[in-house]
Motif scaffolding. Structure first.
Motif, PDB file in Angstrom:
ATOM      1  N   LEU A 136      15.583 -50.608  31.241  1.00 28.79           N
ATOM      2  CA  LEU A 136      15.026 -50.939  32.549  1.00 28.79           C
ATOM      3  C   LEU A 136      16.052 -51.688  33.396  1.00 28.79           C
ATOM      4  CD1 LEU A 136      12.500 -50.738  34.297  1.00 28.79           C
ATOM      5  CD2 LEU A 136      11.713 -52.885  33.284  1.00 28.79           C
ATOM      6  N   ARG A 137      16.766 -52.614  32.789  1.00 27.88           N
ATOM      7  CA  ARG A 137      17.813 -53.345  33.513  1.00 27.88           C
ATOM      8  C   ARG A 137      18.907 -52.382  33.972  1.00 27.88           C
ATOM      9  NH1 ARG A 137      19.597 -58.860  33.527  1.00 27.88           N
ATOM     10  NH2 ARG A 137      21.659 -58.929  34.464  1.00 27.88           N
ATOM     11  N   GLU A 174      10.195 -63.528  32.021  1.00 28.93           N
ATOM     12  CA  GLU A 174       9.412 -64.767  32.116  1.00 28.93           C
ATOM     13  C   GLU A 174       8.447 -64.899  30.938  1.00 28.93           C
ATOM     14  OE1 GLU A 174       7.524 -64.721  35.924  1.00 28.93           O
ATOM     15  OE2 GLU A 174       9.443 -64.782  36.995  1.00 28.93           O
ATOM     16  N   THR A 175       7.816 -63.809  30.564  1.00 25.36           N
ATOM     17  CA  THR A 175       6.890 -63.829  29.436  1.00 25.36           C
ATOM     18  C   THR A 175       7.621 -64.169  28.144  1.00 25.36           C
ATOM     19  OG1 THR A 175       5.411 -62.242  30.489  1.00 25.36           O
ATOM     20  CG2 THR A 175       5.248 -62.460  28.094  1.00 25.36           C
ATOM     21  N   LEU A 176       8.769 -63.546  27.930  1.00 24.62           N
ATOM     22  CA  LEU A 176       9.523 -63.811  26.705  1.00 24.62           C
ATOM     23  C   LEU A 176       9.965 -65.266  26.627  1.00 24.62           C
ATOM     24  CD1 LEU A 176      11.622 -60.544  26.576  1.00 24.62           C
ATOM     25  CD2 LEU A 176      10.000 -61.313  24.831  1.00 24.62           C
ATOM     26  N   LYS A 177      10.374 -65.828  27.741  1.00 23.04           N
ATOM     27  CA  LYS A 177      10.825 -67.217  27.743  1.00 23.04           C
ATOM     28  C   LYS A 177       9.666 -68.205  27.684  1.00 23.04           C
ATOM     29  CE  LYS A 177      15.247 -66.379  29.942  1.00 23.04           C
ATOM     30  NZ  LYS A 177      16.216 -67.045  29.101  1.00 23.04           N
ATOM     31  N   GLU A 233      18.330 -62.891  31.687  1.00 23.50           N
ATOM     32  CA  GLU A 233      18.297 -63.526  33.001  1.00 23.50           C
ATOM     33  C   GLU A 233      17.490 -62.652  33.950  1.00 23.50           C
ATOM     34  OE1 GLU A 233      22.250 -64.149  34.380  1.00 23.50           O
ATOM     35  OE2 GLU A 233      22.808 -65.377  32.670  1.00 23.50           O
ATOM     36  N   ARG A 234      16.841 -63.296  34.905  1.00 23.12           N
ATOM     37  CA  ARG A 234      16.111 -62.545  35.922  1.00 23.12           C
ATOM     38  C   ARG A 234      17.080 -61.751  36.783  1.00 23.12           C
ATOM     39  NH1 ARG A 234      11.010 -63.976  37.798  1.00 23.12           N
ATOM     40  NH2 ARG A 234      11.784 -63.585  39.879  1.00 23.12           N
TER      41      ARG A 234
END
Length: 111
Positions: free
Chosen positions: A63-64, A88-91, A109-110
Motif C-alpha cells: 500500500l505504501r 496509528e492502530t499498530l502504534k 511512519e505516517r
C-alpha cells in the motif's frame, strides 16, 4: 437397435471416488475451522482494545509503495488515509492480529 451396455465401476474407481469425496470435505472442514478461529481471534482483539490492524506487513508495504509510486491516481488519497489509519492502530495497540515485530512497528511512519 443396439442395447445399451450397463456401466460397471471397478473397485479402483469407487476407491478413487471415496478418496476425492473425503479429501474435498476434509479440506472444506479444515478451511472452515481455520477461518472461524481467525474470526474468533479478531473478535477477541476488538473486544479487548477496540481496534485491530487491518493490513499484514507485506500488504501495508504494498500500500505504501502504491501511494509513493502513483501520486496522480484518483484512489491515492483513500490509500494514504488507510495506510495512516493502520500505522496509528499498530502504534496504539498492544496486540496485533498479523505477525508484526516491535521493530517493524517502530519503523513505520505516517505518509
Amino acid at each position: 437397435m443396439v442395447d445399451p451396455v450397463p456401466l460397471q465401476l471397478t473397485g479402483e474407481v469407487w476407491a478413487t471416488i471415496a478418496v476425492v469425496v473425503v479429501a474435498f470435505w476434509g479440506v472444506a472442514i479444515w478451511a472452515l475451522i481455520r477461518t472461524l478461529r481467525q474470526e474468533d481471534r479478531k473478535v477477541e482483539l476488538l473486544e479487548g482494545q477496540d481496534r485491530i490492524d487491518s493490513y499484514s506487513p507485506r500488504a501495508l508495504a504494498d500500500l505504501r509503495e502504491f501511494v509513493e509510486n502513483n501520486p496522480e491516481d484518483p484512489y491515492v488519497a483513500d490509500a494514504r488515509r488507510r495506510y495512516n489509519e493502520c500505522v496509528e492502530t499498530l502504534k496504539g495497540t498492544d496486540r496485533q492480529f498479523y505477525d508484526w515485530s516491535e521493530e517493524e512497528i517502530d519503523r513505520l511512519e505516517r505518509l
